[in-house]
Scaffold this motif. Structure first.
Motif, PDB file in Angstrom:
ATOM      1  N   TYR A  21      75.136 -16.192  39.050  1.00 31.01           N
ATOM      2  CA  TYR A  21      73.993 -16.203  38.135  1.00 31.01           C
ATOM      3  C   TYR A  21      74.462 -16.443  36.699  1.00 31.01           C
ATOM      4  O   TYR A  21      73.872 -17.231  35.960  1.00 31.01           O
ATOM      5  CB  TYR A  21      73.221 -14.892  38.243  1.00 31.01           C
ATOM      6  N   PHE A  22      75.526 -15.748  36.278  1.00 37.87           N
ATOM      7  CA  PHE A  22      76.064 -15.939  34.938  1.00 37.87           C
ATOM      8  C   PHE A  22      76.588 -17.362  34.759  1.00 37.87           C
ATOM      9  O   PHE A  22      76.441 -17.952  33.693  1.00 37.87           O
ATOM     10  CB  PHE A  22      77.191 -14.939  34.643  1.00 37.87           C
ATOM     11  N   ARG A  23      77.209 -17.904  35.802  1.00 34.28           N
ATOM     12  CA  ARG A  23      77.724 -19.280  35.707  1.00 34.28           C
ATOM     13  C   ARG A  23      76.591 -20.277  35.515  1.00 34.28           C
ATOM     14  O   ARG A  23      76.740 -21.258  34.803  1.00 34.28           O
ATOM     15  CB  ARG A  23      78.511 -19.647  36.959  1.00 34.28           C
ATOM     16  N   LEU A  24      75.465 -20.044  36.171  1.00 36.38           N
ATOM     17  CA  LEU A  24      74.339 -20.967  36.035  1.00 36.38           C
ATOM     18  C   LEU A  24      73.679 -20.893  34.664  1.00 36.38           C
ATOM     19  O   LEU A  24      73.045 -21.850  34.227  1.00 36.38           O
ATOM     20  CB  LEU A  24      73.298 -20.690  37.118  1.00 36.38           C
ATOM     21  N   ASN A  25      73.799 -19.751  34.002  1.00 37.36           N
ATOM     22  CA  ASN A  25      73.178 -19.567  32.693  1.00 37.36           C
ATOM     23  C   ASN A  25      74.169 -19.784  31.553  1.00 37.36           C
ATOM     24  O   ASN A  25      74.121 -19.115  30.524  1.00 37.36           O
ATOM     25  CB  ASN A  25      72.552 -18.177  32.589  1.00 37.36           C
ATOM     26  N   ASP A  26      75.085 -20.699  31.720  1.00 37.32           N
ATOM     27  CA  ASP A  26      76.004 -21.158  30.679  1.00 37.32           C
ATOM     28  C   ASP A  26      76.952 -20.090  30.140  1.00 37.32           C
ATOM     29  O   ASP A  26      77.413 -20.175  29.013  1.00 37.32           O
ATOM     30  CB  ASP A  26      75.234 -21.782  29.508  1.00 37.32           C
ATOM     31  N   ASP A  27      77.248 -19.077  30.932  1.00 34.21           N
ATOM     32  CA  ASP A  27      78.279 -18.104  30.558  1.00 34.21           C
ATOM     33  C   ASP A  27      79.358 -18.153  31.637  1.00 34.21           C
ATOM     34  O   ASP A  27      79.545 -17.226  32.413  1.00 34.21           O
ATOM     35  CB  ASP A  27      77.687 -16.701  30.425  1.00 34.21           C
ATOM     36  N   VAL A  28      80.055 -19.283  31.672  1.00 34.46           N
ATOM     37  CA  VAL A  28      80.981 -19.578  32.761  1.00 34.46           C
ATOM     38  C   VAL A  28      82.143 -18.597  32.791  1.00 34.46           C
ATOM     39  O   VAL A  28      82.558 -18.142  33.863  1.00 34.46           O
ATOM     40  CB  VAL A  28      81.485 -21.036  32.649  1.00 34.46           C
ATOM     41  N   LEU A  29      82.674 -18.228  31.643  1.00 34.81           N
ATOM     42  CA  LEU A  29      83.836 -17.343  31.590  1.00 34.81           C
ATOM     43  C   LEU A  29      83.509 -15.973  32.188  1.00 34.81           C
ATOM     44  O   LEU A  29      84.268 -15.451  33.016  1.00 34.81           O
ATOM     45  CB  LEU A  29      84.327 -17.196  30.149  1.00 34.81           C
ATOM     46  N   THR A  30      82.381 -15.407  31.802  1.00 34.35           N
ATOM     47  CA  THR A  30      81.990 -14.105  32.343  1.00 34.35           C
ATOM     48  C   THR A  30      81.712 -14.202  33.836  1.00 34.35           C
ATOM     49  O   THR A  30      82.103 -13.321  34.610  1.00 34.35           O
ATOM     50  CB  THR A  30      80.743 -13.567  31.614  1.00 34.35           C
ATOM     51  N   GLY A  31      81.049 -15.270  34.257  1.00 34.32           N
ATOM     52  CA  GLY A  31      80.776 -15.464  35.673  1.00 34.32           C
ATOM     53  C   GLY A  31      82.045 -15.577  36.493  1.00 34.32           C
ATOM     54  O   GLY A  31      82.154 -14.979  37.572  1.00 34.32           O
ATOM     55  N   ASP A  32      83.009 -16.336  35.982  1.00 37.97           N
ATOM     56  CA  ASP A  32      84.278 -16.470  36.682  1.00 37.97           C
ATOM     57  C   ASP A  32      85.020 -15.140  36.769  1.00 37.97           C
ATOM     58  O   ASP A  32      85.650 -14.839  37.780  1.00 37.97           O
ATOM     59  CB  ASP A  32      85.168 -17.501  35.996  1.00 37.97           C
ATOM     60  N   ARG A  33      84.961 -14.351  35.719  1.00 37.72           N
ATOM     61  CA  ARG A  33      85.625 -13.043  35.737  1.00 37.72           C
ATOM     62  C   ARG A  33      84.986 -12.120  36.766  1.00 37.72           C
ATOM     63  O   ARG A  33      85.690 -11.416  37.507  1.00 37.72           O
ATOM     64  CB  ARG A  33      85.572 -12.400  34.361  1.00 37.72           C
ATOM     65  N   ILE A  34      83.664 -12.095  36.821  1.00 36.55           N
ATOM     66  CA  ILE A  34      82.976 -11.230  37.783  1.00 36.55           C
ATOM     67  C   ILE A  34      83.296 -11.662  39.215  1.00 36.55           C
ATOM     68  O   ILE A  34      83.594 -10.832  40.072  1.00 36.55           O
ATOM     69  CB  ILE A  34      81.452 -11.241  37.523  1.00 36.55           C
ATOM     70  N   ILE A  35      83.253 -12.973  39.467  1.00 38.64           N
ATOM     71  CA  ILE A  35      83.570 -13.480  40.800  1.00 38.64           C
ATOM     72  C   ILE A  35      85.023 -13.166  41.160  1.00 38.64           C
ATOM     73  O   ILE A  35      85.328 -12.744  42.286  1.00 38.64           O
ATOM     74  CB  ILE A  35      83.286 -14.990  40.889  1.00 38.64           C
ATOM     75  N   GLY A  36      85.930 -13.337  40.228  1.00 41.56           N
ATOM     76  CA  GLY A  36      87.340 -13.059  40.476  1.00 41.56           C
ATOM     77  C   GLY A  36      87.611 -11.602  40.782  1.00 41.56           C
ATOM     78  O   GLY A  36      88.372 -11.278  41.698  1.00 41.56           O
ATOM     79  N   ILE A  37      86.985 -10.712  40.034  1.00 43.24           N
ATOM     80  CA  ILE A  37      87.154  -9.281  40.293  1.00 43.24           C
ATOM     81  C   ILE A  37      86.595  -8.922  41.666  1.00 43.24           C
ATOM     82  O   ILE A  37      87.184  -8.126  42.398  1.00 43.24           O
ATOM     83  CB  ILE A  37      86.501  -8.454  39.166  1.00 43.24           C
ATOM     84  N   ALA A  38      85.463  -9.512  42.033  1.00 46.46           N
ATOM     85  CA  ALA A  38      84.863  -9.241  43.348  1.00 46.46           C
ATOM     86  C   ALA A  38      85.772  -9.729  44.472  1.00 46.46           C
ATOM     87  O   ALA A  38      85.954  -9.038  45.482  1.00 46.46           O
ATOM     88  CB  ALA A  38      83.493  -9.899  43.442  1.00 46.46           C
ATOM     89  N   VAL A  39      86.358 -10.900  44.302  1.00 51.87           N
ATOM     90  CA  VAL A  39      87.256 -11.428  45.335  1.00 51.87           C
ATOM     91  C   VAL A  39      88.521 -10.580  45.443  1.00 51.87           C
ATOM     92  O   VAL A  39      88.982 -10.270  46.549  1.00 51.87           O
ATOM     93  CB  VAL A  39      87.596 -12.907  45.038  1.00 51.87           C
ATOM     94  N   LEU A  40      89.089 -10.199  44.316  1.00 47.29           N
ATOM     95  CA  LEU A  40      90.276  -9.339  44.344  1.00 47.29           C
ATOM     96  C   LEU A  40      89.970  -7.981  44.973  1.00 47.29           C
ATOM     97  O   LEU A  40      90.779  -7.439  45.731  1.00 47.29           O
ATOM     98  CB  LEU A  40      90.831  -9.154  42.937  1.00 47.29           C
ATOM     99  N   THR A  41      88.798  -7.434  44.668  1.00 44.36           N
ATOM    100  CA  THR A  41      88.400  -6.159  45.265  1.00 44.36           C
ATOM    101  C   THR A  41      88.261  -6.290  46.773  1.00 44.36           C
ATOM    102  O   THR A  41      88.682  -5.407  47.523  1.00 44.36           O
ATOM    103  CB  THR A  41      87.081  -5.673  44.645  1.00 44.36           C
ATOM    104  N   SER A  42      87.683  -7.389  47.221  1.00 44.59           N
ATOM    105  CA  SER A  42      87.533  -7.562  48.661  1.00 44.59           C
ATOM    106  C   SER A  42      88.887  -7.734  49.342  1.00 44.59           C
ATOM    107  O   SER A  42      89.090  -7.259  50.459  1.00 44.59           O
ATOM    108  CB  SER A  42      86.629  -8.754  48.968  1.00 44.59           C
ATOM    109  N   ALA A  43      89.827  -8.396  48.671  1.00 47.98           N
ATOM    110  CA  ALA A  43      91.128  -8.643  49.279  1.00 47.98           C
ATOM    111  C   ALA A  43      92.033  -7.415  49.265  1.00 47.98           C
ATOM    112  O   ALA A  43      92.737  -7.155  50.244  1.00 47.98           O
ATOM    113  CB  ALA A  43      91.827  -9.796  48.561  1.00 47.98           C
TER     114      ALA A  43
END
Length: 79
Positions: A21-43
């Motif tokens: 959602y953040f990536r779609l609303n032109d806040d790519v850096l925050t969106g990437d950080r949230i997605i990255g933290i979620a992936v690391l947490t899952s792994a």
């Protein structure tokens, strides 16, 4: 422990959705950080907890091809 896994899994899915959602609303850096933290947490948290819960109380010997298990398979007619 299973409830913890379900809650954590749902939280990870929500975090990935929020990240996109953040990536779609032109806040790519925050969106990437949230997605990255979620992936690391899952792994690094969800996967080890899942493996612990699934393998608790099981013996690895039951799942390996030892001579004893091969003999049992031959006796039952499984080739």
């Amino acid at each position: 422990m299973k409830i913890f896994m379900k809650i954590l899994g749902i939280a990870i899915l929500i975090a990935i959705g929020v990240g996109f959602y953040f990536r779609l609303n032109d806040d790519v850096l925050t969106g990437d950080r949230i997605i990255g933290i979620a992936v690391l947490t899952s792994a690094f948290i969800l996967m080890p907890v899942f493996l612990y819960v699934r393998w608790k109380g099981k013996r690895l010997k039951d799942y390996t091809l030892s001579e004893e298990n091969l003999k049992k398979m031959r006796d039952k007619g499984i080739d």
